[in-house]
Design an enzyme around this catalytic site. Structure first.
Site, PDB file in Angstrom:
ATOM      1  N   ALA A  20       0.812  -1.215   0.000  1.00 49.80           N
ATOM      2  CA  ALA A  20       0.000   0.000   0.000  1.00 49.80           C
ATOM      3  C   ALA A  20       0.850   1.272   0.000  1.00 49.80           C
ATOM      4  O   ALA A  20       0.422   2.305  -0.500  1.00 49.80           O
ATOM      5  CB  ALA A  20      -0.923  -0.014   1.223  1.00 49.80           C
ATOM      6  N   ARG A  32      -1.312   0.468   7.686  1.00 49.98           N
ATOM      7  CA  ARG A  32      -0.536   0.449   8.927  1.00 49.98           C
ATOM      8  C   ARG A  32       0.387   1.641   9.120  1.00 49.98           C
ATOM      9  O   ARG A  32       1.050   1.737  10.146  1.00 49.98           O
ATOM     10  CB  ARG A  32       0.290  -0.841   9.004  1.00 49.98           C
ATOM     11  CG  ARG A  32      -0.567  -2.048   9.166  1.00 49.98           C
ATOM     12  CD  ARG A  32       0.215  -3.348   9.162  1.00 49.98           C
ATOM     13  NE  ARG A  32      -0.734  -4.445   9.222  1.00 49.98           N
ATOM     14  CZ  ARG A  32      -1.502  -4.840   8.194  1.00 49.98           C
ATOM     15  NH1 ARG A  32      -1.398  -4.244   7.022  1.00 49.98           N
ATOM     16  NH2 ARG A  32      -2.358  -5.827   8.340  1.00 49.98           N
ATOM     17  N   VAL A 101      -4.765  -3.228  -4.516  1.00 53.44           N
ATOM     18  CA  VAL A 101      -5.988  -3.590  -5.236  1.00 53.44           C
ATOM     19  C   VAL A 101      -6.415  -2.427  -6.125  1.00 53.44           C
ATOM     20  O   VAL A 101      -7.570  -2.325  -6.521  1.00 53.44           O
ATOM     21  CB  VAL A 101      -7.103  -3.973  -4.225  1.00 53.44           C
ATOM     22  CG1 VAL A 101      -6.697  -5.199  -3.425  1.00 53.44           C
ATOM     23  CG2 VAL A 101      -7.436  -2.815  -3.273  1.00 53.44           C
ATOM     24  N   HIS A 119      -4.024  -9.887  -3.776  1.00 48.07           N
ATOM     25  CA  HIS A 119      -5.197  -9.528  -2.968  1.00 48.07           C
ATOM     26  C   HIS A 119      -6.359  -9.057  -3.838  1.00 48.07           C
ATOM     27  O   HIS A 119      -7.265  -8.384  -3.359  1.00 48.07           O
ATOM     28  CB  HIS A 119      -4.836  -8.458  -1.933  1.00 48.07           C
ATOM     29  CG  HIS A 119      -3.910  -8.973  -0.870  1.00 48.07           C
ATOM     30  ND1 HIS A 119      -3.261  -8.158   0.033  1.00 48.07           N
ATOM     31  CD2 HIS A 119      -3.509 -10.224  -0.560  1.00 48.07           C
ATOM     32  CE1 HIS A 119      -2.510  -8.891   0.848  1.00 48.07           C
ATOM     33  NE2 HIS A 119      -2.635 -10.144   0.496  1.00 48.07           N
ATOM     34  N   CYS A 155     -31.133  -9.388  -7.135  1.00 50.79           N
ATOM     35  CA  CYS A 155     -31.653 -10.408  -6.213  1.00 50.79           C
ATOM     36  C   CYS A 155     -31.584  -9.986  -4.745  1.00 50.79           C
ATOM     37  O   CYS A 155     -31.958 -10.753  -3.862  1.00 50.79           O
ATOM     38  CB  CYS A 155     -30.887 -11.723  -6.413  1.00 50.79           C
ATOM     39  SG  CYS A 155     -29.232 -11.700  -5.705  1.00 50.79           S
ATOM     40  N   SER A 194       4.630  -3.180   4.753  1.00 50.97           N
ATOM     41  CA  SER A 194       5.079  -3.404   6.132  1.00 50.97           C
ATOM     42  C   SER A 194       5.642  -4.819   6.290  1.00 50.97           C
ATOM     43  O   SER A 194       6.245  -5.133   7.305  1.00 50.97           O
ATOM     44  CB  SER A 194       3.909  -3.187   7.094  1.00 50.97           C
ATOM     45  OG  SER A 194       2.816  -4.005   6.719  1.00 50.97           O
ATOM     46  N   ASN A 218      11.196   1.394   2.070  1.00 54.21           N
ATOM     47  CA  ASN A 218      10.008   1.632   2.899  1.00 54.21           C
ATOM     48  C   ASN A 218      10.245   2.826   3.823  1.00 54.21           C
ATOM     49  O   ASN A 218      11.380   3.105   4.193  1.00 54.21           O
ATOM     50  CB  ASN A 218       9.681   0.387   3.742  1.00 54.21           C
ATOM     51  CG  ASN A 218       8.210   0.299   4.093  1.00 54.21           C
ATOM     52  OD1 ASN A 218       7.356   0.320   3.215  1.00 54.21           O
ATOM     53  ND2 ASN A 218       7.896   0.231   5.371  1.00 54.21           N
TER      54      ASN A 218
HETATM   55  P1  NAD Z   1       0.664  -1.665   5.066  1.00 51.93           P
HETATM   56  O1  NAD Z   1      -0.364  -0.588   5.217  1.00 51.93           O
HETATM   57  O2  NAD Z   1       0.724  -2.769   6.059  1.00 51.93           O
HETATM   58  O3  NAD Z   1       2.126  -1.010   5.065  1.00 51.93           O
HETATM   59  C1  NAD Z   1       2.467   0.061   4.234  1.00 51.93           C
HETATM   60  C2  NAD Z   1       3.937   0.394   4.501  1.00 51.93           C
HETATM   61  O4  NAD Z   1       4.331   1.353   3.533  1.00 51.93           O
HETATM   62  C3  NAD Z   1       4.177   0.997   5.888  1.00 51.93           C
HETATM   63  O5  NAD Z   1       5.267   0.333   6.490  1.00 51.93           O
HETATM   64  C4  NAD Z   1       4.510   2.459   5.586  1.00 51.93           C
HETATM   65  O6  NAD Z   1       5.518   2.961   6.435  1.00 51.93           O
HETATM   66  C5  NAD Z   1       5.047   2.382   4.180  1.00 51.93           C
HETATM   67  N1  NAD Z   1       4.825   3.571   3.366  1.00 51.93           N
HETATM   68  C6  NAD Z   1       3.737   4.397   3.357  1.00 51.93           C
HETATM   69  N2  NAD Z   1       3.873   5.322   2.394  1.00 51.93           N
HETATM   70  C7  NAD Z   1       5.076   5.072   1.796  1.00 51.93           C
HETATM   71  C8  NAD Z   1       5.762   5.682   0.715  1.00 51.93           C
HETATM   72  N3  NAD Z   1       5.253   6.730   0.063  1.00 51.93           N
HETATM   73  N4  NAD Z   1       6.965   5.173   0.362  1.00 51.93           N
HETATM   74  C9  NAD Z   1       7.510   4.106   1.019  1.00 51.93           C
HETATM   75  N5  NAD Z   1       6.889   3.495   2.042  1.00 51.93           N
HETATM   76  C10 NAD Z   1       5.684   3.964   2.419  1.00 51.93           C
HETATM   77  O7  NAD Z   1       0.534  -2.187   3.572  1.00 51.93           O
HETATM   78  P2  NAD Z   1       0.765  -3.629   2.994  1.00 51.93           P
HETATM   79  O8  NAD Z   1       2.039  -4.177   3.513  1.00 51.93           O
HETATM   80  O9  NAD Z   1       0.541  -3.499   1.541  1.00 51.93           O
HETATM   81  O10 NAD Z   1      -0.443  -4.502   3.579  1.00 51.93           O
HETATM   82  C11 NAD Z   1      -1.722  -3.977   3.781  1.00 51.93           C
HETATM   83  C12 NAD Z   1      -2.861  -4.533   2.978  1.00 51.93           C
HETATM   84  O11 NAD Z   1      -3.638  -3.419   2.639  1.00 51.93           O
HETATM   85  C13 NAD Z   1      -2.551  -5.155   1.680  1.00 51.93           C
HETATM   86  O12 NAD Z   1      -3.022  -6.418   1.787  1.00 51.93           O
HETATM   87  C14 NAD Z   1      -3.386  -4.408   0.607  1.00 51.93           C
HETATM   88  O13 NAD Z   1      -4.236  -5.323  -0.028  1.00 51.93           O
HETATM   89  C15 NAD Z   1      -4.234  -3.485   1.368  1.00 51.93           C
HETATM   90  N6  NAD Z   1      -4.287  -2.089   0.896  1.00 51.93           N
HETATM   91  C16 NAD Z   1      -4.137  -1.778  -0.421  1.00 51.93           C
HETATM   92  C17 NAD Z   1      -4.188  -0.461  -0.824  1.00 51.93           C
HETATM   93  C18 NAD Z   1      -4.026  -0.137  -2.291  1.00 51.93           C
HETATM   94  O14 NAD Z   1      -4.416  -0.934  -3.127  1.00 51.93           O
HETATM   95  N7  NAD Z   1      -3.428   1.014  -2.622  1.00 51.93           N
HETATM   96  C19 NAD Z   1      -4.365   0.560   0.113  1.00 51.93           C
HETATM   97  C20 NAD Z   1      -4.545   0.199   1.470  1.00 51.93           C
HETATM   98  C21 NAD Z   1      -4.483  -1.138   1.850  1.00 51.93           C
END
Ligand code: NAD
Length: 249
Positions: A20, A32, A101, A119, A155, A194, A218
């Site tokens: 994300a 997160r 997603v 996902h 439905c 994360s 990250n």
């Molecule tokens: P997460 O939210 O767990 O972690 C995101 C990580 O990215 C964090 O550690 C944060 O510090 C870091 N981060 C945030 N902005 C950043 C940037 N600009 N550059 C570098 N790092 C950055 O996300 P995850 O590990 O993908 O898991 C969360 C779940 O959330 C996934 O399963 C996903 O399906 C879903 N999700 C998807 C979206 C999307 O499609 N854009 C958005 C929100 C959540």
């Protein structure tokens, strides 16, 4: 930074795992991070069992969809997505395994068959009873004119997004392809994740065991930083163009 850039320059088959974090600079909040969804919403409301069986959980889920859905609809690829697309143009991209997603890698120019959406995809919804299909944009329009929880207009069934919820199985073929891409690469680049959500979080170790170098980009530390050959801390949109020598914004 220099070490990561050198390792990437030497790489011939790069598998990218994106989370994300790569899309926060396109205006979509992560889960997160400091501004993440879990600061305001209960992760239990994103659990498949509760979602399908409890109307009040669907109501709270839809509060979130009404907030973030328009952000997904408006989002455009950023410099980080474009830098990864440049890897494809250079012929060095094995695959992108994405937890996202939002479809932004494809919109940045990476062919659909190179993007493994483990996902699912949140823009396509489906009725769990009759299988009727809906676009998120259409459902958001219905929600905007007063439907608290849009239901199937054929439905009356429960409508669910194509993104995988907690407790729902990962699409089998996507998982198989993701594992194969982790095994085949000589460089595994994890960006904006994360690295705590499984099974995606297991892919970096799998790639390492198969002989790849591991790079992590990250904003915050991840539990796998100690395993990586290089860790670059910061924003994907600023770092990836520099690492990959692609044009920035
Ligand atoms: P997460 O939210 O767990 O972690 C995101 C990580 O990215 C964090 O550690 C944060 O510090 C870091 N981060 C945030 N902005 C950043 C940037 N600009 N550059 C570098 N790092 C950055 O996300 P995850 O590990 O993908 O898991 C969360 C779940 O959330 C996934 O399963 C996903 O399906 C879903 N999700 C998807 C979206 C999307 O499609 N854009 C958005 C929100 C959540």
């Amino acid at each position: 930074m220099e070490r990561a850039a050198a390792l990437l320059r030497a790489a011939r088959r790069v598998t990218v795992l994106s989370g994300a974090g790569i899309s926060t600079e396109s205006g979509i909040p992560d889960f997160r991070g400091p501004q993440g969804t879990w600061r305001r919403y209960d992760p239990d409301d994103f659990t498949y069992e509760r979602f399908i069986s409890m109307p009040e959980v669907r109501r709270r889920y839809w509060e979130w969809v009404r907030q973030v859905g328009p952000l997904f609809e408006r989002a455009a690829p950023n410099a980080g997505h474009r830098a990864i697309a440049a890897l494809w143009e250079q012929g060095r991209l094995e695959a992108i395994v994405t937890q996202n997603v939002d479809g932004l890698h494809q919109r940045a120019g990476v062919p659909h068959d190179r993007v493994i959406e483990i996902h699912g995809n949140g823009s396509r919804w489906r009725c769990l009873s009759c299988g009727a299909r809906y676009d998120r944009a259409e459902l958001l329009a219905r929600a905007a004119v007063g439907e608290a929880v849009p239901e199937c207009d054929r439905c009356g069934g429960v409508l669910k997004s194509g993104s995988v919820m907690f407790g729902e199985p990962i699409p089998h073929e996507a998982l198989r392809a993701a594992r194969a891409a982790a095994e085949r690469c000589d460089c595994f680049l994890a960006v904006g994740s994360s690295l705590v959500v499984h099974p995606a979080a297991a892919l970096p170790s799998q790639a390492k065991r198969a002989g790849a170098v591991l790079l992590i980009v990250n904003r915050e530390p991840t539990p796998l930083d100690g395993l990586a050959d290089a860790v670059v801390r910061g924003s994907a949109g600023a770092i990836l163009p520099r690492l990959l020598e692609a044009p920035g914004t």
